[in-house]
Design an enzyme around this catalytic site. Sequence first.
Site, mmCIF file in Angstrom:
data_model
loop_
_atom_site.group_PDB
_atom_site.id
_atom_site.type_symbol
_atom_site.label_atom_id
_atom_site.label_comp_id
_atom_site.label_asym_id
_atom_site.label_seq_id
_atom_site.Cartn_x
_atom_site.Cartn_y
_atom_site.Cartn_z
ATOM 1 N N CYS A 115 3.013 1.008 -7.905
ATOM 2 C CA CYS A 115 3.401 -0.391 -7.710
ATOM 3 C C CYS A 115 3.953 -0.952 -9.013
ATOM 4 O O CYS A 115 3.234 -1.014 -10.012
ATOM 5 C CB CYS A 115 2.198 -1.224 -7.283
ATOM 6 S SG CYS A 115 1.549 -0.769 -5.671
ATOM 7 N N CYS A 140 -2.179 1.531 -4.159
ATOM 8 C CA CYS A 140 -0.946 2.245 -4.501
ATOM 9 C C CYS A 140 -0.914 2.644 -5.969
ATOM 10 O O CYS A 140 0.021 3.315 -6.413
ATOM 11 C CB CYS A 140 0.291 1.452 -4.112
ATOM 12 S SG CYS A 140 0.500 -0.125 -4.915
ATOM 13 N N CYS A 183 0.866 -1.167 0.000
ATOM 14 C CA CYS A 183 0.000 0.000 0.000
ATOM 15 C C CYS A 183 0.908 1.223 0.000
ATOM 16 O O CYS A 183 2.125 1.093 -0.020
ATOM 17 C CB CYS A 183 -1.002 -0.004 1.157
ATOM 18 S SG CYS A 183 -0.305 0.135 2.795
#
Length: 137
Positions: free
Chosen positions: A90, A86, A12
């Site tokens: 990511c 995210c 996250c």
Amino acid sequence: MSSRRPRVLFVCVHNAGRSQMAAGLLDRYAGGRIEVRSAGSAPAGEIHPAVVEAMSEIGVDLSKEFPKPLDDDVVRAADVVVTMGCGDACPVYPGARYLDWELPDPAGKNVEEVRPIRDEIDRRVRALVDELVPAPA
């Protein structure tokens, strides 16, 4: 997957709430059968206190955990990468399975508001454990 333990990475943004709860729960339910990590694309200074409190209520101690930065090596090593808000931060690499769990961010919430998020993560983590390392028949 090979005979080695599956590797799961929870990601996250701040690694201070959702991903920490998921990692703690997966570690508990997997009982060493899954390698568990968590990281954040922009790690916070500490885990949200309400998250630590909500997890301690169910016997998962996050008091010694801390937010960790996301790096390419950790992502490359994972068999399953579970992202939690995210977005484009990511990285995506071939070979890993990606799951995106849309969950509210516990940042700024009190423990009463964190509990439903924790409980939903718990439900999803249990299903993931059952899928990755089914109980012997």
